[in-house]
Motif scaffolding. Structure first.
Motif, mmCIF file in Angstrom:
data_model
loop_
_atom_site.group_PDB
_atom_site.id
_atom_site.type_symbol
_atom_site.label_atom_id
_atom_site.label_comp_id
_atom_site.label_asym_id
_atom_site.label_seq_id
_atom_site.Cartn_x
_atom_site.Cartn_y
_atom_site.Cartn_z
ATOM 1 N N TYR A 7 43.737 33.865 47.472
ATOM 2 C CA TYR A 7 42.605 33.015 47.855
ATOM 3 C C TYR A 7 43.019 31.917 48.832
ATOM 4 O O TYR A 7 42.232 31.525 49.693
ATOM 5 C CB TYR A 7 41.959 32.405 46.604
ATOM 6 N N PRO A 18 42.425 28.708 53.402
ATOM 7 C CA PRO A 18 41.712 29.694 52.597
ATOM 8 C C PRO A 18 41.656 31.027 53.328
ATOM 9 O O PRO A 18 41.642 31.080 54.563
ATOM 10 C CB PRO A 18 40.314 29.088 52.452
ATOM 11 N N LEU A 21 38.641 35.773 51.267
ATOM 12 C CA LEU A 21 38.284 36.102 49.887
ATOM 13 C C LEU A 21 37.598 34.954 49.150
ATOM 14 O O LEU A 21 37.087 35.165 48.050
ATOM 15 C CB LEU A 21 39.533 36.534 49.114
ATOM 16 N N VAL A 22 37.574 33.754 49.724
ATOM 17 C CA VAL A 22 36.907 32.628 49.053
ATOM 18 C C VAL A 22 35.431 32.527 49.434
ATOM 19 O O VAL A 22 34.748 31.597 49.007
ATOM 20 C CB VAL A 22 37.609 31.279 49.347
ATOM 21 N N GLN A 31 33.069 28.148 51.418
ATOM 22 C CA GLN A 31 33.970 28.460 50.311
ATOM 23 C C GLN A 31 33.237 28.399 48.973
ATOM 24 O O GLN A 31 32.492 27.444 48.712
ATOM 25 C CB GLN A 31 35.131 27.467 50.264
ATOM 26 N N PRO A 35 37.773 28.723 43.470
ATOM 27 C CA PRO A 35 39.207 28.699 43.807
ATOM 28 C C PRO A 35 39.711 27.314 44.187
ATOM 29 O O PRO A 35 40.867 26.970 43.889
ATOM 30 C CB PRO A 35 39.313 29.686 44.977
ATOM 31 N N PHE A 144 34.226 36.113 47.269
ATOM 32 C CA PHE A 144 34.868 35.688 46.029
ATOM 33 C C PHE A 144 34.279 36.433 44.842
ATOM 34 O O PHE A 144 35.015 37.005 44.031
ATOM 35 C CB PHE A 144 34.741 34.181 45.819
ATOM 36 N N SER A 147 35.401 39.892 44.552
ATOM 37 C CA SER A 147 36.788 40.113 44.132
ATOM 38 C C SER A 147 36.950 40.115 42.613
ATOM 39 O O SER A 147 38.039 40.390 42.110
ATOM 40 C CB SER A 147 37.695 39.041 44.734
ATOM 41 N N THR A 166 40.259 38.567 37.752
ATOM 42 C CA THR A 166 40.489 38.880 39.159
ATOM 43 C C THR A 166 41.929 39.331 39.338
ATOM 44 O O THR A 166 42.840 38.775 38.700
ATOM 45 C CB THR A 166 40.214 37.665 40.062
ATOM 46 N N LEU A 170 45.748 32.995 43.053
ATOM 47 C CA LEU A 170 45.189 31.791 43.648
ATOM 48 C C LEU A 170 45.909 31.419 44.938
ATOM 49 O O LEU A 170 45.272 31.078 45.942
ATOM 50 C CB LEU A 170 45.281 30.632 42.649
#
Length: 260
Positions: A7, A18, A21-22, A31, A35, A144, A147, A166, A170
Protein backbone atom coordinates in the motif's frame (compact mmCIF):
# COMPACT_ATOMS: atom_id res chain seq x y z
CA UNK A 1 13.84 -2.24 -2.95
CA UNK A 2 11.63 -4.61 -4.93
CA UNK A 3 8.48 -3.83 -6.89
CA UNK A 4 6.38 -6.20 -4.79
CA UNK A 5 2.80 -5.06 -4.11
CA UNK A 6 2.23 -2.88 -1.04
CA UNK A 7 0.00 0.00 0.00
CA UNK A 8 2.93 2.35 0.69
CA UNK A 9 6.66 2.56 -0.02
CA UNK A 10 9.02 4.62 2.12
CA UNK A 11 10.78 7.35 0.16
CA UNK A 12 12.70 8.86 3.09
CA UNK A 13 12.65 8.96 6.88
CA UNK A 14 9.26 10.67 7.07
CA UNK A 15 7.90 10.49 3.50
CA UNK A 16 5.83 7.67 2.06
CA UNK A 17 4.60 7.11 -1.47
CA UNK A 18 1.19 5.45 -1.80
CA UNK A 19 0.64 2.94 -4.57
CA UNK A 20 -2.47 2.66 -6.71
CA UNK A 21 -3.73 -0.01 -4.30
CA UNK A 22 -4.86 2.68 -1.81
CA UNK A 23 -7.57 3.96 -4.17
CA UNK A 24 -10.60 4.96 -2.10
CA UNK A 25 -14.20 3.75 -1.98
CA UNK A 26 -15.91 7.17 -2.08
CA UNK A 27 -13.55 8.37 -4.84
CA UNK A 28 -11.07 6.08 -6.56
CA UNK A 29 -8.59 8.93 -7.21
CA UNK A 30 -8.31 9.64 -3.48
CA UNK A 31 -6.65 7.51 -0.82
CA UNK A 32 -8.78 5.21 1.28
CA UNK A 33 -7.96 6.37 4.79
CA UNK A 34 -7.61 2.84 6.20
CA UNK A 35 -4.00 2.21 5.07
CA UNK A 36 -3.02 5.72 6.16
CA UNK A 37 -4.26 4.95 9.68
CA UNK A 38 -2.13 1.80 9.69
CA UNK A 39 0.84 3.89 8.53
CA UNK A 40 0.36 6.28 11.47
CA UNK A 41 0.22 3.35 13.91
CA UNK A 42 3.42 1.95 12.41
CA UNK A 43 5.17 5.33 12.72
CA UNK A 44 4.13 5.59 16.38
CA UNK A 45 5.46 2.11 17.15
CA UNK A 46 8.68 2.70 15.20
CA UNK A 47 9.30 5.95 17.08
CA UNK A 48 8.64 4.18 20.39
CA UNK A 49 11.06 1.37 19.54
CA UNK A 50 13.78 3.85 18.56
CA UNK A 51 13.39 5.73 21.85
CA UNK A 52 12.84 2.96 24.40
CA UNK A 53 12.08 -0.47 22.92
CA UNK A 54 8.67 -2.12 23.00
CA UNK A 55 8.10 -2.10 26.78
CA UNK A 56 4.94 -0.04 26.20
CA UNK A 57 2.21 -1.27 23.87
CA UNK A 58 -0.39 0.63 21.89
CA UNK A 59 -3.73 0.43 23.73
CA UNK A 60 -5.73 3.19 22.02
CA UNK A 61 -5.49 4.98 18.69
CA UNK A 62 -7.81 7.95 18.10
CA UNK A 63 -7.73 9.53 14.65
CA UNK A 64 -9.37 12.75 13.45
CA UNK A 65 -9.74 12.82 9.68
CA UNK A 66 -9.43 16.44 8.57
CA UNK A 67 -9.86 15.97 4.82
CA UNK A 68 -9.32 13.81 1.77
CA UNK A 69 -5.96 13.17 0.18
CA UNK A 70 -5.00 12.43 -3.40
CA UNK A 71 -2.86 9.42 -4.25
CA UNK A 72 0.35 11.38 -3.75
CA UNK A 73 3.26 11.24 -1.29
CA UNK A 74 2.53 11.98 2.35
CA UNK A 75 4.70 12.81 5.35
CA UNK A 76 4.31 11.44 8.87
CA UNK A 77 5.69 13.18 11.96
CA UNK A 78 5.53 11.83 15.52
CA UNK A 79 5.67 13.78 18.78
CA UNK A 80 5.54 12.59 22.38
CA UNK A 81 2.96 14.74 24.16
CA UNK A 82 3.13 13.10 27.57
CA UNK A 83 6.30 11.09 28.25
CA UNK A 84 6.38 8.64 31.10
CA UNK A 85 7.85 5.47 32.50
CA UNK A 86 4.61 3.45 32.45
CA UNK A 87 2.34 5.40 30.06
CA UNK A 88 2.87 7.80 27.16
CA UNK A 89 0.57 9.89 24.98
CA UNK A 90 1.96 10.18 21.46
CA UNK A 91 0.68 12.15 18.48
CA UNK A 92 1.33 11.43 14.79
CA UNK A 93 0.32 13.71 11.92
CA UNK A 94 -0.09 12.71 8.30
CA UNK A 95 0.37 15.65 5.92
CA UNK A 96 0.26 16.17 2.16
CA UNK A 97 2.07 19.33 1.13
CA UNK A 98 0.97 22.03 3.57
CA UNK A 99 -2.25 20.23 4.54
CA UNK A 100 -2.72 18.06 7.61
CA UNK A 101 -4.93 15.11 6.65
CA UNK A 102 -5.07 12.92 9.78
CA UNK A 103 -4.10 13.60 13.40
CA UNK A 104 -3.70 10.44 15.47
CA UNK A 105 -3.19 10.23 19.22
CA UNK A 106 -2.14 6.98 20.85
CA UNK A 107 -1.93 5.87 24.43
CA UNK A 108 0.98 3.52 25.05
CA UNK A 109 0.82 1.57 28.31
CA UNK A 110 3.23 -0.62 30.26
CA UNK A 111 3.10 -4.35 29.66
CA UNK A 112 2.33 -6.57 32.66
CA UNK A 113 1.41 -10.21 33.21
CA UNK A 114 -2.36 -10.23 33.78
CA UNK A 115 -3.07 -13.57 32.09
CA UNK A 116 -4.62 -14.97 35.27
CA UNK A 117 -7.44 -12.38 35.19
CA UNK A 118 -7.86 -11.95 31.42
CA UNK A 119 -11.35 -12.28 29.94
CA UNK A 120 -14.12 -10.52 28.02
CA UNK A 121 -17.93 -10.86 27.88
CA UNK A 122 -18.00 -10.13 24.14
CA UNK A 123 -19.28 -13.26 22.34
CA UNK A 124 -16.98 -14.89 19.80
CA UNK A 125 -17.72 -14.61 16.11
CA UNK A 126 -18.48 -17.64 13.94
CA UNK A 127 -15.41 -18.98 12.16
CA UNK A 128 -14.70 -17.38 8.76
CA UNK A 129 -15.55 -20.67 7.01
CA UNK A 130 -19.07 -20.46 8.48
CA UNK A 131 -19.79 -17.19 6.63
CA UNK A 132 -20.41 -16.71 2.91
CA UNK A 133 -17.78 -15.06 0.74
CA UNK A 134 -18.64 -11.43 0.06
CA UNK A 135 -17.68 -9.61 -3.14
CA UNK A 136 -17.17 -6.11 -1.75
CA UNK A 137 -16.61 -4.71 -5.24
CA UNK A 138 -20.34 -5.10 -5.98
CA UNK A 139 -21.00 -2.31 -3.45
CA UNK A 140 -17.75 -0.36 -3.21
CA UNK A 141 -15.37 0.75 -5.97
CA UNK A 142 -11.70 1.51 -5.47
CA UNK A 143 -8.48 -0.47 -5.53
CA UNK A 144 -8.17 -0.75 -1.76
CA UNK A 145 -11.53 -2.45 -1.31
CA UNK A 146 -10.71 -4.57 -4.36
CA UNK A 147 -7.57 -5.83 -2.61
CA UNK A 148 -9.53 -7.23 0.34
CA UNK A 149 -11.02 -10.67 0.93
CA UNK A 150 -14.23 -10.72 2.95
CA UNK A 151 -16.74 -13.10 4.46
CA UNK A 152 -19.92 -11.56 5.82
CA UNK A 153 -23.20 -12.51 7.43
CA UNK A 154 -25.89 -9.82 7.47
CA UNK A 155 -28.53 -9.82 10.22
CA UNK A 156 -30.33 -6.63 9.11
CA UNK A 157 -29.36 -3.28 7.57
CA UNK A 158 -26.76 -1.82 9.90
CA UNK A 159 -26.04 -5.10 11.68
CA UNK A 160 -23.55 -7.72 10.46
CA UNK A 161 -20.59 -9.89 11.36
CA UNK A 162 -17.67 -10.23 8.99
CA UNK A 163 -14.07 -11.32 8.55
CA UNK A 164 -11.66 -9.17 6.52
CA UNK A 165 -8.14 -9.84 5.29
CA UNK A 166 -5.65 -8.68 2.69
CA UNK A 167 -2.57 -10.30 1.14
CA UNK A 168 -1.05 -6.85 0.55
CA UNK A 169 1.53 -5.59 3.09
CA UNK A 170 1.14 -2.11 4.49
CA UNK A 171 4.72 -1.13 3.61
CA UNK A 172 7.04 -2.37 0.89
CA UNK A 173 10.20 -4.07 2.18
CA UNK A 174 9.64 -2.98 5.79
CA UNK A 175 8.34 -5.13 8.65
CA UNK A 176 5.12 -3.95 10.26
CA UNK A 177 3.60 -5.22 13.50
CA UNK A 178 0.34 -7.15 13.49
CA UNK A 179 -1.22 -4.29 15.48
CA UNK A 180 -0.34 -1.71 12.82
CA UNK A 181 -1.48 -4.03 10.02
CA UNK A 182 -4.83 -4.58 11.77
CA UNK A 183 -5.28 -0.85 12.38
CA UNK A 184 -4.70 -0.40 8.66
CA UNK A 185 -7.85 -2.41 7.94
CA UNK A 186 -10.48 -1.46 10.49
CA UNK A 187 -11.68 1.77 8.88
CA UNK A 188 -13.56 -0.65 6.59
CA UNK A 189 -15.97 -1.44 9.44
CA UNK A 190 -17.96 1.58 8.27
CA UNK A 191 -18.76 0.01 4.91
CA UNK A 192 -19.35 -3.50 6.20
CA UNK A 193 -23.08 -3.16 6.93
CA UNK A 194 -24.59 0.01 5.44
CA UNK A 195 -28.08 0.91 6.61
CA UNK A 196 -28.73 2.16 3.07
CA UNK A 197 -26.72 1.63 -0.14
CA UNK A 198 -24.01 4.24 -0.75
CA UNK A 199 -25.75 5.33 -3.96
CA UNK A 200 -28.66 6.52 -1.78
CA UNK A 201 -26.74 8.11 1.09
CA UNK A 202 -23.10 9.02 1.70
CA UNK A 203 -21.86 8.30 5.21
CA UNK A 204 -18.14 9.09 5.40
CA UNK A 205 -16.54 8.94 8.83
CA UNK A 206 -14.92 11.95 10.46
CA UNK A 207 -12.82 9.93 12.88
CA UNK A 208 -11.88 6.49 14.10
CA UNK A 209 -11.03 5.41 17.63
CA UNK A 210 -9.81 1.91 18.43
CA UNK A 211 -9.34 0.52 21.95
CA UNK A 212 -7.23 -2.65 22.15
CA UNK A 213 -7.35 -4.63 25.39
CA UNK A 214 -4.91 -7.17 23.98
CA UNK A 215 -2.60 -7.36 21.00
CA UNK A 216 -4.18 -9.02 17.96
CA UNK A 217 -2.70 -12.11 16.34
CA UNK A 218 -1.93 -12.38 12.64
CA UNK A 219 -4.70 -13.48 10.31
CA UNK A 220 -8.17 -12.27 9.30
CA UNK A 221 -9.76 -9.51 11.38
CA UNK A 222 -13.34 -10.05 12.54
CA UNK A 223 -15.98 -7.33 12.91
CA UNK A 224 -19.21 -7.42 14.90
CA UNK A 225 -20.68 -4.23 13.46
CA UNK A 226 -23.62 -2.00 14.40
CA UNK A 227 -24.46 1.13 12.39
CA UNK A 228 -26.83 3.86 13.60
CA UNK A 229 -28.18 6.83 11.63
CA UNK A 230 -29.60 9.77 13.58
CA UNK A 231 -32.42 12.12 12.48
CA UNK A 232 -30.30 15.21 11.88
CA UNK A 233 -27.33 14.19 9.75
CA UNK A 234 -25.08 12.30 12.18
CA UNK A 235 -24.37 8.59 12.48
CA UNK A 236 -22.24 6.09 14.34
CA UNK A 237 -20.49 2.88 13.36
CA UNK A 238 -19.35 0.67 16.24
CA UNK A 239 -17.60 -2.68 16.09
CA UNK A 240 -16.18 -5.31 18.38
CA UNK A 241 -12.89 -6.46 16.84
CA UNK A 242 -11.89 -10.13 16.73
CA UNK A 243 -9.07 -12.41 15.64
CA UNK A 244 -8.67 -16.17 15.70
CA UNK A 245 -8.36 -16.12 19.51
CA UNK A 246 -11.55 -14.08 20.10
CA UNK A 247 -12.33 -10.40 20.79
CA UNK A 248 -9.40 -8.04 21.29
CA UNK A 249 -10.89 -4.53 21.15
CA UNK A 250 -13.51 -2.13 19.84
CA UNK A 251 -13.74 0.67 17.31
CA UNK A 252 -16.08 3.61 16.78
CA UNK A 253 -16.53 6.11 13.95
CA UNK A 254 -18.55 9.33 13.78
CA UNK A 255 -20.46 9.60 10.49
CA UNK A 256 -21.75 12.58 8.57
CA UNK A 257 -24.84 11.66 6.53
CA UNK A 258 -25.58 13.13 3.11
CA UNK A 259 -28.64 11.92 1.22
CA UNK A 260 -28.09 11.65 -2.52
Amino acid sequence: MTDSPAYFARESGARFRPTALVGGAWSSDEQHIAPAIGLLAHAIERDRDARRGDDLRLTRLSCDILGVVAIEPVDVHVEVLRPGRTIELVEARLTAGARTIVVARAWLAQRADTAAIAGSPFPRLPEPSAMPVEDLATVWPGAFVGSLSARRQQAEPGRAVAWMSTPIPLLRDEPVSTTAAVLGLIDTTNGTSPRLPPDQVAFPNLDLTAHLFREPVAGPVGYDVSVSFGPDGAGLTQAVLHDAEGPFGTSAQTLTLRQR
